[in-house]
Design a protein around this motif. Sequence first.
Motif, PDB file in Angstrom:
ATOM      1  N   ALA A   1     -12.908  -7.938  -7.559  1.00  0.00           N
ATOM      2  CA  ALA A   1     -13.158  -6.960  -8.606  1.00  0.00           C
ATOM      3  C   ALA A   1     -13.252  -7.646  -9.957  1.00  0.00           C
ATOM      4  O   ALA A   1     -12.543  -8.594 -10.251  1.00  0.00           O
ATOM      5  CB  ALA A   1     -12.029  -5.938  -8.639  1.00  0.00           C
TER       6      ALA A   1
ATOM      7  N   THR B   1      -8.413  -8.798  -5.749  1.00  0.00           N
ATOM      8  CA  THR B   1      -8.961  -8.436  -4.458  1.00  0.00           C
ATOM      9  C   THR B   1      -8.256  -7.213  -3.947  1.00  0.00           C
ATOM     10  O   THR B   1      -7.206  -6.839  -4.421  1.00  0.00           O
ATOM     11  CB  THR B   1      -8.779  -9.570  -3.429  1.00  0.00           C
ATOM     12  OG1 THR B   1      -7.378  -9.817  -3.262  1.00  0.00           O
ATOM     13  CG2 THR B   1      -9.484 -10.838  -3.864  1.00  0.00           C
TER      14      THR B   1
ATOM     15  N   ALA C   1      -7.911  -3.001  -6.573  1.00  0.00           N
ATOM     16  CA  ALA C   1      -8.169  -3.484  -7.929  1.00  0.00           C
ATOM     17  C   ALA C   1      -7.597  -2.551  -8.978  1.00  0.00           C
ATOM     18  O   ALA C   1      -7.496  -2.916 -10.152  1.00  0.00           O
ATOM     19  CB  ALA C   1      -9.670  -3.656  -8.146  1.00  0.00           C
TER      20      ALA C   1
ATOM     21  N   ASP D   1     -13.108  -1.889  -7.651  1.00  0.00           N
ATOM     22  CA  ASP D   1     -13.641  -2.550  -6.459  1.00  0.00           C
ATOM     23  C   ASP D   1     -14.630  -1.653  -5.711  1.00  0.00           C
ATOM     24  O   ASP D   1     -14.985  -1.937  -4.569  1.00  0.00           O
ATOM     25  CB  ASP D   1     -12.523  -3.012  -5.527  1.00  0.00           C
ATOM     26  CG  ASP D   1     -11.539  -1.898  -5.164  1.00  0.00           C
ATOM     27  OD1 ASP D   1     -11.902  -0.715  -5.303  1.00  0.00           O
ATOM     28  OD2 ASP D   1     -10.414  -2.211  -4.738  1.00  0.00           O
TER      29      ASP D   1
END
Length: 298
Positions: free
Chosen positions: A23, A58, A124, A140
């Motif tokens: 992200a 992530t 994220a 994300d």
Amino acid sequence: MSFNDNIHLDPSRVGTSGAGRKAAGVGGGSLLGVLLILGFSYVTGIDLTSLISSPSSTSSSSGSTVDVSTCRTGADANARVECRMVATAQSLDEVWKAQLAQQNTGVSYELPDFQVFTGSVSTACGSATSAVGPFYCPGDSTVYLDLGFFEDMVSQYGASDSELAQEYVVAHEWGHHIQNLQGVFRTYDTRETGEQGAGVRSELQADCYAGVWMHWASTTPDPTTGTPYLRTPSADQVMGALQTAEAIGDDRLQSKYQGTKNPESWTHGSATQRATWLQKGLDSGDIATCDTWSASRV
């Protein structure tokens, strides 16, 4: 709304582990898809931040996972809720890809990720437990859902247990993804509360977008078989979706859990507002109809 039995499902469309995209950061309104934490659904003026950690680069999930590997046909989707999520995601992809192009929106469809989890999940937008209902994270571009929410939706909030009601919940979160593609979270401060505030307008637009999907879902085909993903919904199924939209209205939840209504703290809209905008999208199938931002009152 039931799926046609012979449509083809791709289990890889729904993630059940932690694999997610990196992200770039979280935009405004990133947590507005999060449902209410401590015992009831959507946010009704109660702060969520105690359950949200700092953003990560992530997305990953922990706890037991849901197995969608045997979800192959529409018959599987009609029989099992996890397979219904796969079919719903594929239908949403095809409807929005087609309608964003055909209605000349100037926006190209990009697939969001869809993560079904149990226990807890790290995104994220922060970490959340299964106490958090379905939500969309712009950071994300992912919709997150714990399947246990559907049971709570019925037992705690008085929502419908119909398939279409479950699909509406997912379609609403997909609506936030469409808003993200349109730049809504960059344009408006969707953290603003109140009956006519930007937060409510954002959520009502997502409800309307769910209705747009419902309008087109039974005529948009599975590209593999050429058969529409869904059968035309019955009047009872539509009523169940509208009932669910009403059940998670801010006024209903505040009355149930706080004993009073406070429109100044609303973040998702009243029962009437939510059902009205869902119906607008369902009746018209027109994305422009869902422009809550230009409406003098929503």
